[in-house]
Design an enzyme around this catalytic site. Structure first.
Site, short mmCIF file in Angstrom:
data_model
loop_
_atom_site.label_atom_id
_atom_site.label_comp_id
_atom_site.label_asym_id
_atom_site.label_seq_id
_atom_site.Cartn_x
_atom_site.Cartn_y
_atom_site.Cartn_z
N ARG A 58 35.18 36.48 41.20
CA ARG A 58 36.21 37.52 41.20
C ARG A 58 35.56 38.89 40.99
O ARG A 58 35.89 39.86 41.69
CB ARG A 58 37.23 37.21 40.11
CG ARG A 58 38.42 38.17 40.02
CD ARG A 58 39.46 37.56 39.09
NE ARG A 58 40.49 38.49 38.69
CZ ARG A 58 41.58 38.76 39.40
NH1 ARG A 58 41.76 38.18 40.58
NH2 ARG A 58 42.49 39.61 38.97
N HIS A 110 46.03 43.14 39.75
CA HIS A 110 46.09 43.87 38.50
C HIS A 110 47.37 44.70 38.47
O HIS A 110 47.67 45.42 39.42
CB HIS A 110 44.89 44.82 38.36
CG HIS A 110 43.61 44.11 38.05
ND1 HIS A 110 42.36 44.67 38.27
CD2 HIS A 110 43.37 42.88 37.52
CE1 HIS A 110 41.43 43.82 37.89
NE2 HIS A 110 42.01 42.73 37.44
N HIS A 148 35.01 32.91 37.47
CA HIS A 148 35.45 34.29 37.37
C HIS A 148 34.39 35.27 37.88
O HIS A 148 34.70 36.40 38.26
CB HIS A 148 35.81 34.63 35.92
CG HIS A 148 36.94 35.60 35.79
ND1 HIS A 148 38.23 35.31 36.17
CD2 HIS A 148 36.96 36.88 35.34
CE1 HIS A 148 39.00 36.36 35.94
NE2 HIS A 148 38.26 37.34 35.45
N LYS A 166 49.58 36.05 37.45
CA LYS A 166 50.14 36.13 36.11
C LYS A 166 51.58 36.61 36.17
O LYS A 166 51.90 37.55 36.90
CB LYS A 166 49.30 37.08 35.25
CG LYS A 166 47.90 36.55 34.96
CD LYS A 166 47.14 37.51 34.06
CE LYS A 166 45.76 36.95 33.70
NZ LYS A 166 45.00 37.88 32.83
N TYR A 195 35.29 48.12 37.57
CA TYR A 195 34.40 47.90 38.70
C TYR A 195 33.83 49.20 39.24
O TYR A 195 32.83 49.18 39.96
CB TYR A 195 35.13 47.13 39.80
CG TYR A 195 35.58 45.77 39.32
CD1 TYR A 195 34.65 44.77 39.06
CD2 TYR A 195 36.92 45.49 39.09
CE1 TYR A 195 35.04 43.53 38.59
CE2 TYR A 195 37.33 44.25 38.63
CZ TYR A 195 36.39 43.28 38.38
OH TYR A 195 36.78 42.07 37.91
N ARG A 216 41.85 33.96 40.91
CA ARG A 216 41.57 33.40 39.58
C ARG A 216 41.51 31.88 39.70
O ARG A 216 42.15 31.28 40.56
CB ARG A 216 42.64 33.80 38.58
CG ARG A 216 42.79 35.31 38.35
CD ARG A 216 43.91 35.57 37.35
NE ARG A 216 44.11 36.99 37.05
CZ ARG A 216 44.99 37.78 37.66
NH1 ARG A 216 45.79 37.27 38.61
NH2 ARG A 216 45.11 39.04 37.33
#
Length: 304
Positions: free
Chosen positions: A253, A276, A250, A179, A285, A155
């Protein structure tokens, strides 16, 4: 500008402290909650509605106002999520006798497939720093950034926060703090490792000063790059490469994940590399991958 009164301000700050201390939310996420909930609580304050008098009807009226203001569905969904979290926190803390947001539903959002680059488009963007005339001073840095974006699916916030101590170039790994400060190790290829090494040896040392700390990617003043600087850089190189798609950092990514799946990578492995927390976030995806498979079947099968 109207500000929250003391009572509502304490409620908001208490909730944000909870997100930081107990939920370990990242700074950017907390700021999003601050903005969204600040607007929500200000609306309640302007309607002279005390905290304990907020009802489901009041909340639905606020959400309707967001729709009427033209907010994107994704922004409205984020607001609804923040409001639900706030009232659940206040109810669990016995600040409220009931939870008025308990029946508040997330608005349905249209599913979309994110833009991705083909392999040929990716190579053109990666080569774009060499298309500058005259060659830019930051050619090595910019090429290293583009290579790392594509090699790791990192990211943009993770990229600008990347430090040298989290590089393991000989082993072809980088350590990323994502995150919620979740740590993951992601492999990178020879090309990304080589360009990062060249940038560090030939340019970073010249840019570095006491403000640089250990940040990997630096600007002309020796400070870490901003997310906007990386965004603008990617836009410019996409233009130089003749890419007509609307791409951003992004996009790399999405492209990283898509190309891995097209090459036969396991979905769980891609989930781990992307950081994730749920496989559901990675499954978008698979829709892109199926599009690719259908195209292969159409062009290669005798009766496609």
């Amino acid at each position: 500008m109207v500000e929250l009164d003391a009572a509502y301000s304490r409620v908001l700050e208490g909730f944000l402290d909870y997100l930081f201390i107990e939920r370990n939310f990242a700074g950017n996420t907390r700021e999003s909650y601050r903005n969204d909930l600040g607007r929500y609580l200000l609306a309640m304050q302007e309607d002279d509605v005390p905290l304990e008098a907020i009802t489901a009807e009041r909340i639905n009226h606020f959400v309707l106002a967001l729709h009427q203001a033209g907010l994107e569905p994704s922004s409205i969904a984020r607001n609804v999520s923040a409001i639900r979290s706030l009232h659940r926190f206040l109810f669990n803390e016995h600040r409220l006798a009931s939870n008025p947001a308990e029946t508040l539903h997330q608005p349905k959002q249209a599913r979309y497939l994110p833009a991705v680059l083909t392999l040929q488009e990716t190579e053109r963007v990666l080569e774009a720093p060499m298309l500058q005339s005259p060659p830019g001073r930051f050619l090595l840095r910019d090429r290293a950034i583009l290579e790392l974006l594509y090699a790791s699916g990192i990211r943009v916030t993770e990229l600008v926060d990347m430090t040298q101590q989290n590089l393991y170039l000989d082993e072809r790994f980088i350590r990323i703090f994502g995150k919620g400060s979740k740590e993951r190790l992601v492999p990178i290829g020879d090309a990304a490792a080589a360009w990062i090494r060249r940038y560090r040896e030939e340019l970073r040392m010249k840019l570095s000063n006491r403000n640089s700390l250990d940040h990997l990617f630096l600007n002309a003043r020796g400070r870490k790059l901003t997310r906007m600087a990386v965004y603008n850089m990617v836009k410019e190189y996409a233009r130089l490469a003749g890419i007509e798609k609307n791409i951003s950092p992004h996009t790399f990514r999405h492209t990283f994940a898509t190309h891995l799946l097209e090459g036969g990578a396991d979905l769980r492995a891609v989930q781990e590399m992307l950081g994730h927390s749920s496989i559901v976030a990675t499954q978008i995806y698979t829709h892109i991958d199926r599009t690719f498979v259908k195209e292969v079947h159409r062009t290669c099968h005798p009766r496609g």
